[in-house]
Design a protein around this motif. Structure first.
Motif, PDB file in Angstrom:
ATOM      1  N   GLN A  64       0.944  -1.178  -0.056  1.00 35.98           N
ATOM      2  CA  GLN A  64      -0.122   0.097  -0.018  1.00 35.98           C
ATOM      3  C   GLN A  64       0.879   1.276  -0.006  1.00 35.98           C
ATOM      4  O   GLN A  64       0.441   2.070  -0.142  1.00 35.98           O
ATOM      5  N   VAL A 327      -9.009  -2.358   1.862  1.00 38.75           N
ATOM      6  CA  VAL A 327      -9.091  -3.121   0.769  1.00 38.75           C
ATOM      7  C   VAL A 327     -10.360  -3.794   0.714  1.00 38.75           C
ATOM      8  O   VAL A 327     -10.792  -4.423   1.496  1.00 38.75           O
ATOM      9  N   LEU A 382      -0.243  -6.910  -1.465  1.00 34.90           N
ATOM     10  CA  LEU A 382      -1.276  -6.336  -2.551  1.00 34.90           C
ATOM     11  C   LEU A 382      -0.552  -6.063  -3.501  1.00 34.90           C
ATOM     12  O   LEU A 382       0.778  -5.840  -3.579  1.00 34.90           O
ATOM     13  N   PHE A 386      -2.093  -0.087  -5.515  1.00 38.13           N
ATOM     14  CA  PHE A 386      -2.821   0.085  -4.465  1.00 38.13           C
ATOM     15  C   PHE A 386      -2.138   1.334  -3.496  1.00 38.13           C
ATOM     16  O   PHE A 386      -2.935   1.904  -2.484  1.00 38.13           O
TER      17      PHE A 386
END
Length: 1339
Positions: A64, A327, A382, A386
């Motif tokens: 992130q 998320v 991820l 993101f």
């Protein structure tokens, strides 16, 4: 002679300083640096650390932040490249027209083959070439699943190397697969499928959807009903099992009681669509169509099957959504792939699950080192896109994914005819404390049906043991790029994942090697100077013709961007900067933006931290990136072997233990080649002295770059510039010295590896068996580091053993010697080659049938050996010459060796100077020479022992062939003759120290008589020298005997006098007296010149005086015999008269005191009388109360000794003492015994009578008890004279008779008046004697 020694190479064990051997200090210094680098390369953060996973902590999330997928901006680093595209074979395309039911495609990566099924037929071909097409059409039903598995050991014959597992709706079959020899030796093997199934079993309604196998030969099947089956096969049937059967590992034991249609009706069908095996842990993972993930433990031995855990897709997504609450939960499903994480990659992370949106979920199955017990989510990664400022492009609509060796591959369908492959890899950031990855995309033709990584292609094993594998940057030099195969209906695309060095190659090629290319500069900033320089060296050291331009460009980049050594304040290094300091290289994994030329990494990167008072810290020298890159490259080249043992143990059967090389010949050859090319690179570019490309960087630019790295002073730079420049020059000098050490280490290590390769090629077991037990034990524990830095003696022993194999087999050593000289010239030098040739000739001479041929070979061997005598292992070589009975050759060889080891004759100067302890060089040369001479002395000792043994050997030959040489042991006199020849050869030489060694040997071997026969100018100085040393008496004995044999009488006398005066208990007093007697005789016998007569007389007088004192000392010694301390003191040396008198006085030895006084000529009547009084009283006391005559012998002896010296013989005192003692103390006095004893000793009768007459007239009170005692004694004197008149000389006889008559007349008158009872009787006796004397006078 003893038996011939075992043949072995005979060269020096001394330190080797040439041909790359290098001083030990240089090798040790460079070795310590390599150790630090290897340690640093082993401290990279693990996957669990980068994911921030603690063993029992909450799951973590990443991906992130921008730092998780940094953008390099203008630096375009390619991570993927299409190596080749190969269309489907043309004959396969035609078969698509016959498709009716089902078509599938897949890959067999381990065989480099792809497969295609069309209905019930299967086709297999080489995907890289499209050739070797194999098909099988023996199936009657549509093929549903295909797998290539390994066979179970011991079930099939050895030619069946793989099993092809095919499943249809009705049956499951196993087909044998063999691999034949390829037509092209460099090409792949030809594959053949046996036409008849090895095993076939009915599916029993199990609709197989996927299949796979394990390394142990187990075959697993995933079915449409969601069950995991295993196809179990064995060589023969047994009572309780068939040769082939199917086992359901998903159902319980009671499930067999439920009809199949009922089970299907009440169950929710969830087919298994993926089976993967973690071969490093023996764990099986399955994935179902609905995303359920199951874990099966196959046991530590891989032979069990236990379901451990299962997680549905819903529970996985729910858990992930709870952790990453920001998320969207839809990103966590559906699941499209499960991939194991090997034990070498991580201990705590075991499985990676990938979803359709590219989210990677990291799972753990339990504690590290234990069997799986659960399936627990520990990290969510991820995909790109993101982060807050991330570009909108992100993976979506994935239909396939793979995870391999830390890289994630994601396949997204761009259209029906185009796929996009995403690669997410952290290889560029190996030391980042958190997982940092670069993203790359690559379009692929067609819709991908299969995507698989290919087996790694290693040029050299990357790690010594089974520990965690280091990151790619550490091993990229030893492995080719990872490859992946994407299979579609359009064909095969082989993809390469570029290593950092491959990315550098691409940048160099794109910029055509421009020295100021921003992209290359940015690469150096991204990876740090040392790491980038190490990558440059991989390219620059390539000798492939097609790499010539790239190698030159890489060398330019190495020098252009490699930095310079500099001085800087001592840093306070934090743990975060461990890999940023000099010699470890700096990585900047958190770089967020495009590195700009001339700018360092951003402030948030780990870098060298200075203390608050850095300006006051002492400066330190920081080496350049070139220096560190060179060390880093060498450490990584040697990493697999440096700390590993060079041999491993192998036991073919119980009780046998052999040593094998731990590395293969191919690995050693590859590593030798790499080090050779690196040495050539350093030599060609004169790296140790100056950079070759000075035209591209001016001196001013170099100085500016150096100054940019130095801390800037806050005020006025003029005054500080000079010290900084001086420290900079010191840093450059230190770097040059360090690189010299590295060059020595590289060159010598290459030669050690070359030696190991030769030994490996010649069967390590056979070579090491020739080593001693101690050397074998030491070799077992030796690492390459030990062998290189401190194992030179072991290298020598290995070469000895290798050459010895050839010599023992009577084989020529020319080929192996040439190979050793080529690969290991520092270990096996030119002189060693000559030595081995000499040894080979001696072996041939020992077996030669012709005496002439034997002599020729021995002479030639001696000629070669003398050329390299200074480096020979003399004990072995001399044994070889003795084995062919060339004893004089041994003398020649020893003389040559001594001369070469002491060229400046320092040993002779040291010897003649008296062996001063401060002459270290002379002492070492002296020791070296005598080590050589010792071989001649050992040979002489052996010959002497054989000559004295008198034993003969059996005439029966020990082996067939020509008769053996006649050994000296066969004839003792021959051994004696040969020993004499050796002695003559030594005496014929002009080497004084060899003469000294021989003389010493003769003295210690009991050959003193032979030594005295030596006619040499060195013998007298030798004997003189050894006689002056505090040695035994033997040396002085030899010296005076030598002088006596050469009629040097005065010199003989001086040596004898020295022996007599020598202090110590090794010479007795009797020997001293003998030496003095010989010395006096030699002086008297010498023929001296007139000018020297006076000195000779003085010397003689001195000797005679010493002899007199020595005799007195001997008398004292006899008197004190039985007293250990006094006897030892009297034997320890010649005492002077004062010491001798004091000793006698302390011991009460009056006789000794008297003898000393007489010897000293001391005239003191009172002292003499006192001494005689004490002496006589002692003697009389010793006689005790016995007969008077018991003391007579002692009186006679004393009188004879001193009667001729009136000054020391007070007769009146003596007579008085004797007669008084006789009168007073003896029970039965015998008057006249004393007079008789004195007369017997030679005292004249007239003198004796006068003394008695004097004592009689004194009328002493001593005679009160026996007044007639003295007259009895006088009567006895007169009676003796009357009987033996001849006792008085004739001229004095008449006068003495007259005196006696006059005295006796007076005595008769006295007796007549005496009242004593015996007076009349005594008077009658006197009258009788008067008549006799009167007759004597008348005659």
């Amino acid at each position: 002679m003893p038996a011939s020694p075992a043949v072995g190479l005979s060269f020096s064990l001394r330190p080797m300083m040439s041909a790359g051997g290098g001083p030990p200090e240089a090798l040790e210094s460079a070795g310590r640096t390599l150790d630090r680098l290897l340690q640093a390369d082993s401290q990279f953060p693990s996957l669990a650390e980068r994911l921030r996973i603690a063993q029992q902590a909450c799951p973590t999330v990443s991906g992130q932040q921008e730092a998780d997928y940094p953008s390099l901006g203008g630096l375009r680093l390619k991570q993927l490249a299409v190596q080749k595209k190969v269309p489907l074979p043309a004959e396969l395309v035609e078969h698509f027209n016959h498709l009716q039911c089902n078509c599938m495609m897949g890959l067999f990566p381990e065989l480099n083959r792809a497969w295609l099924t069309i209905d019930n037929d299967i086709y297999v071909w080489l995907f890289e070439s499209g050739g070797d097409l194999t098909y099988y059409d023996g199936m009657s039903e549509t093929i549903l699943s295909v797998a290539m598995v390994r066979p179970r050991p011991g079930v099939f014959q050895s030619h069946i190397q793989h099993l092809l597992c095919l499943a249809t709706p009705l049956e499951i079959v196993l087909l044998g697969v063999t691999l034949g020899r390829p037509r092209d030796p460099a090409g792949p093997a030809e594959m053949h499928v046996l036409p008849e199934p090895l095993f076939a079993i009915a599916s029993d309604g199990a609709y197989v959807t996927t299949s796979g196998g394990t390394p142990a030969g187990r075959v697993f099947l995933g079915a449409k009903d969601g069950c995991l089956y295993e196809l179990v096969y064995q060589a023969t049937d047994s009572w309780f099992s068939r040769r082939c059967r199917k086992i359901n590992h998903s159902s319980s034991a009671l499930s067999v009681l439920v009809p199949t249609f009922l089970a299907a009706a009440f169950s929710d069908e969830d087919p298994l669509i993926q089976l993967v095996v973690d071969e490093s842990r023996n764990v099986l993972y399955t994935r179902s169509e609905k995303g359920t993930v199951q874990v099966y433990d196959l046991g530590a031995d891989g032979q069990q099957t236990v379901r451990v855990a299962a997680l549905s897709q819903f529970s996985i997504a729910q858990a992930a959504a709870g952790i990453a609450s920001s998320v969207d939960a839809s990103n966590f499903r559906p699941i499209i792939d499960v991939s194991p994480v090997t034990a070498a990659e991580s201990r705590l992370v075991h499985l990676v699950v990938t979803t359709q949106t590219g989210v990677r979920l990291y799972f753990s199955t339990g504690g590290a080192g234990s069997r799986p017990v659960t399936l627990q989510l520990c990290h969510i990664r991820l995909p790109p896109g993101f982060a807050a400022n991330a570009p909108p492009q992100r993976p979506a609509g994935l239909h396939m994914a793979r995870y391999a060796a830390g890289a994630g591959l994601l396949l997204a369908a761009q259209s029906d005819d185009l796929d996009v492959l995403w690669l997410l890899s952290g290889d560029a950031f190996p030391v980042s404390p958190r997982l940092t990855e670069l993203q790359s995309t690559l379009p692929l033709d067609g819709h991908t049906w299969a995507l698989q990584p290919l087996p790694e292609r290693q040029l050299m094993r990357s790690e010594a043991g089974d520990g965690p594998q280091p990151p790619l940057v550490v091993t990229q030099h030893a492995r080719l790029p990872r490859r992946y195969v994407a299979l579609s209906s359009r064909g095969v695309q082989v993809l390469e994942q570029l290593r950092p060095v491959d990315q550098l190659r691409v940048l160099l090629e794109e910029d055509a090697g421009r020295p100021d290319a921003d992209a290359v500069r940015a690469f150096f900033v991204l990876h740090s100077e040392p790491q980038a320089c190490a990558a440059c060296l991989i390219l620059a050291c390539s000798d492939a013709p097609q790499d010539a331009r790239v190698a030159d460009w890489a060398a330019r980049a190495f020098f252009r961007f490699g930095g310079e050594p500099r001085a800087a304040p001592a840093p306070a290094v934090s743990p975060a900067s461990l890999h940023s300091t000099s010699l470890l290289g700096g990585f900047h994994p958190q770089q967020m933006s495009t590195p700009q030329p001339g700018r360092g990494p951003p402030s948030q990167l780990p870098q060298l931290s200075l203390s608050a008072d850095a300006s006051l810290a002492a400066p330190v020298e920081l080496f350049s990136g070139k220096h560190d890159g060179l060390y880093l490259y060498v450490s990584r080249l040697l990493r697999p072997l440096w700390a590993s043992r060079v041999v491993r143990e192998f036991s073919p059967r119980p009780g046998q233990l052999h040593l094998l090389s731990a590395a293969t010949s191919e690995e050693l050859d590859w590593l030798c080649g790499q080090l050779q090319r690196l040495s050539r690179f350093m030599e060609q570019h004169k790296l140790i002295f100056s950079p070759p490309y000075v035209d591209t960087v001016s001196t001013q630019q170099l100085q500016q770059r150096m100054n940019s790295f130095l801390p800037q002073e806050g005020s006025g730079g003029g005054g500080a510039a000079r010290p900084q420049l001086g420290r900079g020059q010191q840093a450059q000098a230190a770097e040059r010295q360090s690189l010299i050490c590295l060059a020595e280490l590289v060159d010598y290590t290459r030669q050690v590896l070359g030696l190991l390769k030769i030994i490996t090629d010649h069967q390590t077991t056979a070579v090491t068996e020739a080593l001693s037990k101690e050397d074998q034990s030491a070799l077992r524990l030796m690492t390459l580091r030990d062998l290189t830095l401190s194992g030179r003696a072991m290298c020598t022993q290995l070469v000895n053993a290798l050459i010895g194999r050839y010599l023992n087999d009577n084989a020529s050593t020319e080929a192996v010697s040439a190979e050793l000289r080529r690969l290991a010239p520092a270990v096996y030098r030119e002189e060693d080659e000559l030595s081995s040739r000499a040894s080979e000739m001696l072996v041939s001479a020992r077996d030669a049938s012709s005496a002439a041929e034997r002599e020729r070979l021995v002479r030639e061997a001696l000629r070669l050996a003398k050329q390299v005598a200074g480096q020979l292992n003399l004990p072995v070589v001399c044994q070889h010459f003795q084995s062919v009975h060339d004893y004089e050759g041994v003398v020649e060889l020893v003389l040559a060796a001594a001369e070469k080891r002491d060229v400046q004759d320092a040993a002779l100067h040291y010897y003649r100077a008296g062996e001063p302890p401060d002459d270290v060089q002379g002492g070492q040369a002296f020791k070296a020479r005598f080590e050589c001479y010792n071989e001649v002395m050992k040979m002489l000792s052996s010959l002497k022992a054989l000559a004295e043994s008198g034993q003969r050997q059996s005439p029966v030959p020990a082996r067939p062939g020509p008769p053996p040489l006649a050994a000296p042991a066969d004839q003792p006199q021959e051994a004696r003759r040969r020993a004499e020849l050796v002695i003559e050869a030594v005496l014929a030489s002009s080497d004084e120290l060899l003469h000294v060694a021989l003389y010493n040997w003769m003295m210690t071997s009991g050959m003193s008589d032979r030594l005295l026969q030596v006619k040499s100018r060195y013998i007298e100085p030798f004997l003189t020298r050894v006689s002056g040393a505090p040695t035994s008496v033997d040396t002085l004995d030899l010296l005076w005997k030598y002088y006596e044999m050469n009629s040097q009488h005065l010199a003989t006398a001086k040596v004898l006098a020295k022996l007599a005066e020598r202090d110590g208990s090794d010479v007795s007093l009797e020997q001293r007296i003998e030496y003095l007697a010989r010395a006096i005789l030699c002086v008297k016998s010498s023929q001296m010149q007139v000018s020297a007569a006076a000195s000779q007389g003085e010397f003689l007088h001195e000797l005679e005086e010493k002899m007199e004192v020595a005799r007195v000392q001997r008398m004292v010694l006899e008197a004190v015999r039985g007293r250990a301390a006094e006897s030892k003191a009297l034997n320890a040396g010649l005492l002077d008269v004062t010491a001798l008198y004091e000793m006698c006085s302390q011991l009460g030895l009056h006789r000794g005191q008297l003898a000393v006084v007489v010897c000293a000529g001391h005239r003191d009547p009172a002292l003499v009388r006192a001494l005689w009084t004490g002496l006589l009283r002692a003697e009389l006391k010793a006689a005790g109360a016995a007969e008077a005559e018991a003391a007579a012998p002692a009186v006679v002896e004393l009188a004879r000794t001193y009667s001729g010296q009136p000054a020391y013989f007070p007769l009146e005192t003596i007579v008085h003492e004797l007669e008084v003692h006789s009168c007073r103390y003896w029970r039965d006095p015998s008057p006249g015994w004393a007079a008789a004893a004195l007369a017997q000793a030679g005292v004249p009768l007239p003198q004796l009578l006068a003394v008695y007459q004097s004592l009689y007239r004194q009328k002493d009170d001593a005679w009160r008890e026996s007044p007639l005692h003295l007259l009895h004694a006088i009567c006895r004197i007169v009676a003796g004279f009357s009987r033996w008149p001849s006792g008085v000389p004739a001229r004095e006889r008449r006068a003495f008779a007259t005196t006696c008559l006059d005295l006796m007349a007076a005595y008769v008158n006295d007796l007549n008046a005496s009242p004593a009872l015996d007076a009349r009787e005594l008077a009658d006796q006197l009258k009788t004697h008067q008549a006799e004397l009167e007759r004597l006078l008348r005659s």
